[in-house]
Design a protein around this motif. Structure first.
Motif, PDB file in Angstrom:
ATOM      1  N   ASP A  40       1.636 -32.055  17.814  1.00 20.66           N
ATOM      2  CA  ASP A  40       1.024 -32.832  18.539  1.00 20.66           C
ATOM      3  C   ASP A  40       1.945 -33.645  19.608  1.00 20.66           C
ATOM      4  OD1 ASP A  40      -1.053 -33.861  19.742  1.00 20.66           O
ATOM      5  OD2 ASP A  40      -2.305 -34.821  17.936  1.00 20.66           O
ATOM      6  N   ILE A  41       1.183 -34.176  20.506  1.00 17.33           N
ATOM      7  CA  ILE A  41       1.865 -35.007  21.458  1.00 17.33           C
ATOM      8  C   ILE A  41       1.110 -36.511  21.558  1.00 17.33           C
ATOM      9  CG2 ILE A  41       2.608 -32.955  22.837  1.00 17.33           C
ATOM     10  CD1 ILE A  41       0.109 -33.400  24.807  1.00 17.33           C
ATOM     11  N   PRO A  42       1.961 -37.255  22.314  1.00 13.93           N
ATOM     12  CA  PRO A  42       1.254 -38.625  22.348  1.00 13.93           C
ATOM     13  C   PRO A  42       0.118 -38.563  23.475  1.00 13.93           C
ATOM     14  CG  PRO A  42       3.125 -38.557  23.684  1.00 13.93           C
ATOM     15  CD  PRO A  42       3.185 -37.380  22.805  1.00 13.93           C
ATOM     16  N   GLN A  43      -1.317 -38.183  22.879  1.00 11.89           N
ATOM     17  CA  GLN A  43      -2.574 -37.701  23.862  1.00 11.89           C
ATOM     18  C   GLN A  43      -2.817 -38.985  24.619  1.00 11.89           C
ATOM     19  OE1 GLN A  43      -5.628 -35.452  21.882  1.00 11.89           O
ATOM     20  NE2 GLN A  43      -4.289 -34.314  20.309  1.00 11.89           N
ATOM     21  N   ASN A  44      -3.033 -40.023  23.866  1.00 14.86           N
ATOM     22  CA  ASN A  44      -3.659 -41.235  24.807  1.00 14.86           C
ATOM     23  C   ASN A  44      -2.849 -41.384  26.048  1.00 14.86           C
ATOM     24  OD1 ASN A  44      -5.475 -41.768  22.778  1.00 14.86           O
ATOM     25  ND2 ASN A  44      -4.341 -43.331  21.878  1.00 14.86           N
ATOM     26  N   SER A  45      -1.482 -41.239  25.885  1.00 16.59           N
ATOM     27  CA  SER A  45      -0.739 -41.361  27.210  1.00 16.59           C
ATOM     28  C   SER A  45      -0.544 -40.026  28.020  1.00 16.59           C
ATOM     29  CB  SER A  45       0.735 -41.742  26.918  1.00 16.59           C
ATOM     30  OG  SER A  45       0.878 -42.998  25.993  1.00 16.59           O
ATOM     31  N   THR A  46      -0.394 -39.101  27.569  1.00 17.67           N
ATOM     32  CA  THR A  46      -0.356 -37.961  28.370  1.00 17.67           C
ATOM     33  C   THR A  46      -1.852 -37.610  29.135  1.00 17.67           C
ATOM     34  OG1 THR A  46       1.019 -37.057  26.742  1.00 17.67           O
ATOM     35  CG2 THR A  46       0.197 -35.247  28.040  1.00 17.67           C
ATOM     36  N   LEU A  47      -2.912 -37.461  28.110  1.00 22.11           N
ATOM     37  CA  LEU A  47      -4.143 -37.274  28.804  1.00 22.11           C
ATOM     38  C   LEU A  47      -4.516 -38.022  30.215  1.00 22.11           C
ATOM     39  CD1 LEU A  47      -6.442 -36.972  25.586  1.00 22.11           C
ATOM     40  CD2 LEU A  47      -5.448 -35.107  27.289  1.00 22.11           C
ATOM     41  N   SER A  48      -4.119 -39.367  30.083  1.00 21.57           N
ATOM     42  CA  SER A  48      -4.470 -40.153  31.130  1.00 21.57           C
ATOM     43  C   SER A  48      -3.455 -39.874  32.113  1.00 21.57           C
ATOM     44  CB  SER A  48      -4.604 -41.715  30.765  1.00 21.57           C
ATOM     45  OG  SER A  48      -3.136 -42.196  30.271  1.00 21.57           O
ATOM     46  N   GLY A  49      -1.875 -39.724  31.660  1.00 22.76           N
ATOM     47  CA  GLY A  49      -0.969 -39.574  32.872  1.00 22.76           C
ATOM     48  C   GLY A  49      -1.281 -38.272  33.296  1.00 22.76           C
ATOM     49  N   MET A  50      -1.848 -37.259  33.069  1.00 20.18           N
ATOM     50  CA  MET A  50      -1.851 -36.226  33.704  1.00 20.18           C
ATOM     51  C   MET A  50      -2.991 -36.202  34.822  1.00 20.18           C
ATOM     52  SD  MET A  50      -3.380 -33.443  31.192  1.00 20.18           S
ATOM     53  CE  MET A  50      -5.422 -33.282  30.955  1.00 20.18           C
ATOM     54  N   LEU A  51      -3.762 -37.405  34.862  1.00 19.45           N
ATOM     55  CA  LEU A  51      -4.981 -37.458  35.835  1.00 19.45           C
ATOM     56  C   LEU A  51      -4.362 -38.535  36.793  1.00 19.45           C
ATOM     57  CD1 LEU A  51      -8.224 -37.690  33.484  1.00 19.45           C
ATOM     58  CD2 LEU A  51      -7.207 -35.908  34.868  1.00 19.45           C
ATOM     59  N   PHE A  52      -3.724 -39.575  36.356  1.00 21.11           N
ATOM     60  CA  PHE A  52      -3.309 -40.842  37.190  1.00 21.11           C
ATOM     61  C   PHE A  52      -2.020 -40.613  37.889  1.00 21.11           C
ATOM     62  CE2 PHE A  52      -6.077 -43.095  34.219  1.00 21.11           C
ATOM     63  CZ  PHE A  52      -6.974 -43.871  34.996  1.00 21.11           C
ATOM     64  N   TYR A  53      -0.996 -39.780  37.377  1.00 19.93           N
ATOM     65  CA  TYR A  53       0.189 -39.795  37.970  1.00 19.93           C
ATOM     66  C   TYR A  53       0.423 -39.038  39.212  1.00 19.93           C
ATOM     67  CZ  TYR A  53       5.360 -40.091  37.157  1.00 19.93           C
ATOM     68  OH  TYR A  53       6.676 -40.359  37.362  1.00 19.93           O
ATOM     69  N   LEU A  54       1.113 -39.768  40.092  1.00 24.72           N
ATOM     70  CA  LEU A  54       1.113 -39.323  41.461  1.00 24.72           C
ATOM     71  C   LEU A  54       1.354 -37.796  41.581  1.00 24.72           C
ATOM     72  CD1 LEU A  54       2.986 -42.445  43.216  1.00 24.72           C
ATOM     73  CD2 LEU A  54       0.437 -41.763  43.580  1.00 24.72           C
ATOM     74  N   PRO A  55       0.734 -37.014  42.203  1.00 26.86           N
ATOM     75  CA  PRO A  55       0.920 -35.547  42.853  1.00 26.86           C
ATOM     76  C   PRO A  55       2.179 -35.657  43.819  1.00 26.86           C
ATOM     77  CG  PRO A  55      -0.847 -36.287  44.088  1.00 26.86           C
ATOM     78  CD  PRO A  55      -0.559 -37.438  43.100  1.00 26.86           C
ATOM     79  N   THR A  56       2.593 -36.469  44.283  1.00 28.31           N
ATOM     80  CA  THR A  56       3.347 -36.394  45.346  1.00 28.31           C
ATOM     81  C   THR A  56       4.921 -36.433  44.940  1.00 28.31           C
ATOM     82  OG1 THR A  56       3.414 -38.807  45.522  1.00 28.31           O
ATOM     83  CG2 THR A  56       2.017 -37.436  46.954  1.00 28.31           C
ATOM     84  N   VAL A  57       5.105 -36.434  43.514  1.00 24.84           N
ATOM     85  CA  VAL A  57       6.622 -36.235  43.080  1.00 24.84           C
ATOM     86  C   VAL A  57       6.773 -34.859  42.279  1.00 24.84           C
ATOM     87  CG1 VAL A  57       6.914 -38.629  43.311  1.00 24.84           C
ATOM     88  CG2 VAL A  57       6.014 -37.774  41.113  1.00 24.84           C
ATOM     89  N   ASN A  58       7.954 -34.511  42.052  1.00 23.40           N
ATOM     90  CA  ASN A  58       8.362 -33.547  41.252  1.00 23.40           C
ATOM     91  C   ASN A  58       8.616 -33.822  39.977  1.00 23.40           C
ATOM     92  OD1 ASN A  58      10.473 -31.591  39.788  1.00 23.40           O
ATOM     93  ND2 ASN A  58       9.956 -30.678  42.120  1.00 23.40           N
ATOM     94  N   PRO A  59       8.187 -33.200  39.059  1.00 19.55           N
ATOM     95  CA  PRO A  59       8.244 -33.629  37.609  1.00 19.55           C
ATOM     96  C   PRO A  59      10.035 -33.793  36.939  1.00 19.55           C
ATOM     97  CG  PRO A  59       7.604 -31.194  37.572  1.00 19.55           C
ATOM     98  CD  PRO A  59       7.446 -31.849  39.020  1.00 19.55           C
ATOM     99  N   TYR A  86       5.232 -35.187  17.329  1.00 25.85           N
ATOM    100  CA  TYR A  86       4.729 -35.395  16.222  1.00 25.85           C
ATOM    101  C   TYR A  86       4.312 -34.253  15.305  1.00 25.85           C
ATOM    102  CZ  TYR A  86       4.093 -39.654  18.919  1.00 25.85           C
ATOM    103  OH  TYR A  86       4.292 -40.862  19.785  1.00 25.85           O
ATOM    104  N   VAL A  87       4.819 -34.268  14.047  1.00 25.07           N
ATOM    105  CA  VAL A  87       4.602 -33.028  13.353  1.00 25.07           C
ATOM    106  C   VAL A  87       3.786 -33.521  11.985  1.00 25.07           C
ATOM    107  CG1 VAL A  87       5.683 -31.231  11.900  1.00 25.07           C
ATOM    108  CG2 VAL A  87       6.607 -31.829  14.262  1.00 25.07           C
ATOM    109  N   THR A  88       2.920 -33.058  11.712  1.00 24.34           N
ATOM    110  CA  THR A  88       2.029 -33.240  10.133  1.00 24.34           C
ATOM    111  C   THR A  88       2.186 -31.930   9.537  1.00 24.34           C
ATOM    112  OG1 THR A  88       0.730 -35.076  11.535  1.00 24.34           O
ATOM    113  CG2 THR A  88       0.077 -33.810   9.156  1.00 24.34           C
ATOM    114  N   LYS A  89       2.718 -32.060   8.293  1.00 23.48           N
ATOM    115  CA  LYS A  89       2.928 -30.876   7.119  1.00 23.48           C
ATOM    116  C   LYS A  89       1.820 -31.402   6.137  1.00 23.48           C
ATOM    117  CE  LYS A  89       7.143 -29.226   8.413  1.00 23.48           C
ATOM    118  NZ  LYS A  89       6.547 -27.766   9.001  1.00 23.48           N
TER     119      LYS A  89
END
Length: 1001
Positions: free
Chosen positions: A377-396, A426-429
């Protein structure tokens, strides 16, 4: 000889079955010399297919055999007067007089009642026609198809009153609610789920089972059906029965599929050029170059999302020969999520063997299941909001390949979403093992004694690493966490079933004892930081270099052991196949609750009336079945508690840390939970009235249920109390009551049935109304409970939902939006009725609707034409509200220089400083109709003894959805205390295409 035989045969016909023994002396008299003879033949079904495993026996004798894999048999008889009995599970038995035949072929027809109407209930089975409670049974051929990660998804849209919601996250279990919510607890959200029983093992984890291994699922809805499980059954009971071989059969089966999934819908955000133009059009200064605008045009959603591929393989064999039943299976599932670095991999092994002794009077059995799951998994709370809010005018990325960040930027999208997904792991076994042993003894005719023991062990390893480049752990040199916990569940059941028929009276008795011990949180967790490099990730924590003791922390998860001891009894009575009655009582003793409430009693009573068998219903041709049902019962909810729920315990309070005590570093120790000797479980009393009917020889069948489900002694586990009266500031106590009232309808019809074509259709819908009756006791008075702190710009202390008497759970309390003023600024209504163009006060909020749906429905259709089959499912909900806090947060035109905005915001005035406020403007209809699944299959039956059938199919899930909701998808989580909220946390829903095959040998 021939004449003597003919006379005997005529005598048998005239005197009937019960007088056949009278003819035997005649046939065995000295005047009739009978010779032994061997009879051979073949047994087939109604489609002329061979039936292996059919029992062939000489009536009133001990000689018996079974048909081979090709349906053939051979049996020795004493002579022409012998009667052969052919019997097979699910078929109508047939008796044939041998006569002078040496070759005898027989066709067995399916017994529609036996195939369709056997229902698994607590500690036994019953015929559908004898059930007095609300029970829905779903067979394997009716299950949903597609990429399914838990068995609960098999039932989605198939059971009236069962609301199952799931996002596209492969690692998230679906939310399952039956007949509305029954608790206001805030911890351990699983307490809203039904109680699961697998092959008679109560409390078994459904993660242990592969969908391909399940034969039937029985959903017990009302308390007259569920209360036999006592304190664990308030949310309903789901009983799962796995596949077994039929008598005499040996089967090898293999199934597999491959699937591709894509995101079904995205939020329509502005492109980089559109955002630049938006700023120009609104006469504001351009973005700062190059930190906020380097000339790029980045679609962050496309970078984080992907087409995902999944595969599933299931291999199993089962057999039943003589006195032994056996089987084994292995299942492999790999389900990649549509967000990068998210995936689920699961491997399940299952094996069982049952052996019968002493002419089948003693049965010994053992069942072993092991499930190993790997989740990424990834930090979903930050990533899900970030991929909407983050400025599209910059290179990753920067020119040197590192991730481009601007940690000084304010707003909502402050961290690079691609960096979040790739620099935080994040890894869960998870490893679960269930071992179940069974001893069953037929003591005397009708009396069966069962001893069942099971142990379930779940080991969970949690690992995470926020590397040195992570924006979530800046300048910390990498942060690693490792945790390992083991939970064990031991259950011992001893019960007796007595089943006898006396003329027109039928009696079934059950009495038993149960003991359960749960040991949880047996393990530890540790977090540390500052590594020389990121090469080892979360491995070898001893290589960390923390600079202070505060940089090392241990999980605060105390180990606990709880015990449950129970006694239970049930009586089922039937007279003349018309009048039905059932009563049961369970006494549960639990170590979880207060010393004054350790034991509870859970009674039920139910009656049924099969009108179809009354004399006044004879002769009519319209109805083929009519039954009335009524029942009342009480069940409880004690799920999710630890052993210390009712006692005073000390520990490290939240937010506390270590301190220096006379030169020694010590933990802060204080009370963390108050004692409550009167704490008891939540009790749910259900009244259920139902009607089952069948028309036109059961071509049209259905059931209607009306229920009232009242939950008392609701538990508030964070009740605020005074520190002058109690040692800790919150209290766990029983404080109120909640009521659900509803109607459920399930209909099934066969509109067309010919030799080549069949169309079956089933429709279910349900209405439920939830209400909080009160939240007060003699000791505590609680006017309301505020919930759903969603945050957002300037709104960190606001609540968006309220739990209060007179309203349903999930009631929204929001500012009331009144539109725009002349300056284009959003306005809101204040408590005194006036209008304001500034942010209102929390006291200005108003009740605004509920997240509880008014209607849940599902419509399934199945078409069969020769070797082709086509089925589809349409399902949906109506009348619920969703708070689209995601869109509210995005709707911030003045912050367009700090974060991206959706296309929706282009119509807003740039000067609207209130547009983002969470108000009833963003409270939207959650109603939807989803074309959930369509599957086309073709079955090939080769004319060979080695291959029974091959089926090839193609399937699609989530083909389309009809809704007015403006978010990603309206299927929002409806479980827990805060249902119906979309707040930058919804993993995208997927559209899936699957190609698969199944083969049986």
């Amino acid at each position: 000889m021939k004449n003597c035989y003919s006379t005997a045969r005529l005598w048998l016909k005239l005197t009937g079955r019960h007088s056949r023994k009278l003819a035997l002396p005649l046939l065995l008299s000295p005047t009739v010399a009978l010779a032994q003879q061997t009879v051979k033949g073949k047994v087939t079904d109604e489609k002329n297919a061979a039936l292996p495993g059919v029992t062939v026996r000489v009536k009133d004798g001990s000689t018996a055999t079974a048909t081979n894999s090709d349906g053939s048999y051979s049996i020795q008889t004493k002579g022409p007067a012998d009667i052969l009995v052919f019997s097979f599970v699910g078929s109508v038995s047939k008796e044939v007089i041998v006569g002078n035949q040496t070759s005898l072929n027989v066709t067995l027809l399916p017994d529609a009642q036996k195939l369709k109407d056997v229902v698994v209930i607590g500690y036994g089975t019953a015929s559908r026609q004898d059930i007095t409670g609300a029970v829905t049974s779903i067979k394997a051929e009716e299950f949903n198809q597609g990429v399914l990660t838990t068995p609960a998804e098999l039932l989605q849209g198939k059971v009236a009153g069962l609301n199952i919601t799931k996002s596209g996250d492969p690692n998230q279990r679906p939310s399952v609610v039956l007949r509305g919510p029954s608790t206001i607890r805030t911890v351990n959200g699983g307490v809203t789920e039904p109680f699961y029983v697998i092959d008679g093992v109560p409390g078994a984890s459904i993660d242990l089972l592969a969908p391909d291994d399940i034969a039937t699922i029985d959903v017990l809805k009302d308390a007259s059906s569920t209360a036999i499980y006592g304190t664990r059954a308030a949310n309903g009971v789901i009983i799962i029965t796995t596949k077994r071989a039929k008598a005499g059969q040996a089967r090898l089966t293999y199934s597999a599929y491959g699937a591709v999934a894509q995101v079904s819908k995205e939020i329509d955000m502005l492109s980089a050029d559109e955002l630049r133009q938006y700023l120009v059009d609104n006469n504001t200064r351009p973005l700062t170059q190059p930190i906020d605008d380097d000339g790029s045009n980045t679609n962050w959603q496309k970078l984080i999302e992907r087409s995902s591929y999944s595969t599933n393989h299931n291999l199993s064999f089962t057999g039943s020969a003589n006195s032994t039943d056996y089987g084994a299976s292995v299942n492999y599932l790999k389900n990649n999520g549509v967000l990068i670095n998210t995936s689920l991999k699961r491997l399940i092994y299952r094996g069982f063997i049952n052996q019968r002794f002493f002419n089948n009077r003693l049965k010994l059995g053992v069942n072993i299941i092991n499930s190993t799951t790997d989740q990424n998994d990834i930090p979903q709370n930050s990533t899900l909001s970030g991929m909407l809010f983050y400025l599209p005018t910059v290179n990753p990325l920067n020119p040197d390949g590192t991730y481009k960040e601007n940690f000084d930027r304010t707003g909502s999208g402050t961290l690079n979403p691609l960096s979040l997904a790739n620099n935080n792991k994040y890894v869960t076994k998870d490893n679960k093992t269930l071992v179940n042993g069974l001893v069953q003894l037929d003591v005397v005719t009708g009396l069966k004694l069962t001893l069942s023991g099971s142990t379930q062990r779940a080991q969970t390893n949690l690992s995470s690493y926020l590397n040195s480049q992570s924006g979530l752990a800046r300048n910390l040199g990498g942060v690693a966490r490792r945790a390992e916990y083991v939970n064990t569940n031991d259950v011992l059941e001893l019960y007796a079933n007595y089943d006898r028929t006396f003329g027109q009276h039928s009696l079934q008795l059950l009495g038993g004892y149960s003991y359960q011990q749960d040991r949880t949180n047996d393990g530890f967790g540790i977090t540390t930081q500052n590594f020389a490099n990121d090469a080892l990730s979360f491995n070898n924590l001893y290589l960390s270099n923390p600079t202070s003791l505060a940089q090392i922390s241990f999980d605060n998860n105390p180990i606990s052991t709880l015990r449950l001891a129970s006694q239970y009894a049930r009586v089922q009575y039937q007279f003349a196949d018309r009048y039905l009655a059932q009563v049961s009582l369970r006494r549960d003793g639990s170590s979880v609750f207060g010393v004054n409430n350790r034991y509870g009693y859970f009674p039920t009573a139910a009656v049924g009336w099969r009108l179809i068998n009354e004399s006044f219903m004879q002769g009519q041709e319209l109805f083929s079945d009519v039954k009335l049902r009524a029942g009342y019962g009480v069940s409880g909810n004690s799920q999710g508690f630890d052993a210390f729920s009712a006692i005073l315990i000390y520990g490290t309070p939240p937010g506390s840390s270590k301190y220096l005590n006379n030169g020694v570093i010590s933990n802060v120790v204080n009370a963390v939970r108050n004692e409550n000797p009167d704490l008891k479980w939540e009790s749910t009393a259900t009244t259920n009235i139902g009607l089952d009917f069948g028309l036109f020889q059961n071509r049209f069948t259905g059931s209607v249920d009306y229920y009232i489900k009242k939950t008392s002694d609701l538990i508030d586990d964070v009740l605020p109390v005074s520190s002058t009266e109690f040692q800790y500031t919150t209290y766990t106590a029983n404080v109120g009551t909640m009521t659900n009232r509803g109607v459920e309808v399930a209909l099934s019809v066969v509109p067309v049935q010919t030799t080549a074509f069949t169309w079956r259709s089933s429709l279910n819908f349900s209405h439920n109304k939830n209400n909080i009756d009160n939240l007060s006791t003699d000791r505590f008075t609680i006017p309301y409970i505020q919930t759903a702190q969603l945050g957002g710009k300037g709104q960190s202390g606001n609540y968006s939902q309220i739990v209060q008497p007179g309203s349903p759970l999930g009631t929204f309390k929001l500012w009331h939006y009144l539109g725009k003023n002349d300056a284009g600024v959003s306005t809101y209504q204040k408590a005194d009725g006036t209008v304001t163009a500034t942010q209102p006060l929390t006291t200005d909020m108003q009740l605004a609707g509920s997240a509880q749906p008014k209607l849940i429905y599902g419509w399934a259709n199945n078409f069969n034409y020769k070797a082709f089959d086509l089925n589809f499912l349409v399902r949906g909900v109506y009348g619920n509200k969703i708070l689209n806090a995601t869109l509210a947060g995005l709707n911030n035109p003045a912050d367009a220089r700090l974060q991206n905005i959706p296309r929706f915001t282009q119509d807003e005035a740039f000067t609207d400083i209130n547009a983002y406020l969470i108000s009833d403007r963003f409270l939207e209809s959650g109603s939807y109709l989803r074309f959930d699944n369509a599957t086309l299959g073709y079955t090939l039956r080769p004319k060979t003894q080695y291959v029974q059938a091959l089926r090839f199919y193609v399937s699609t899930n989530n083909l389309f959805v009809i809704t007015k909701y403006r978010g990603i998808d309206p299927e929002i989580n409806i479980g827990g205390l805060t249902p119906g909220i979309d707040n930058n946390n919804f993993y995208p829903k997927t559209r899936t295409f699957t190609v698969g095959l199944s083969a049986s040998f």
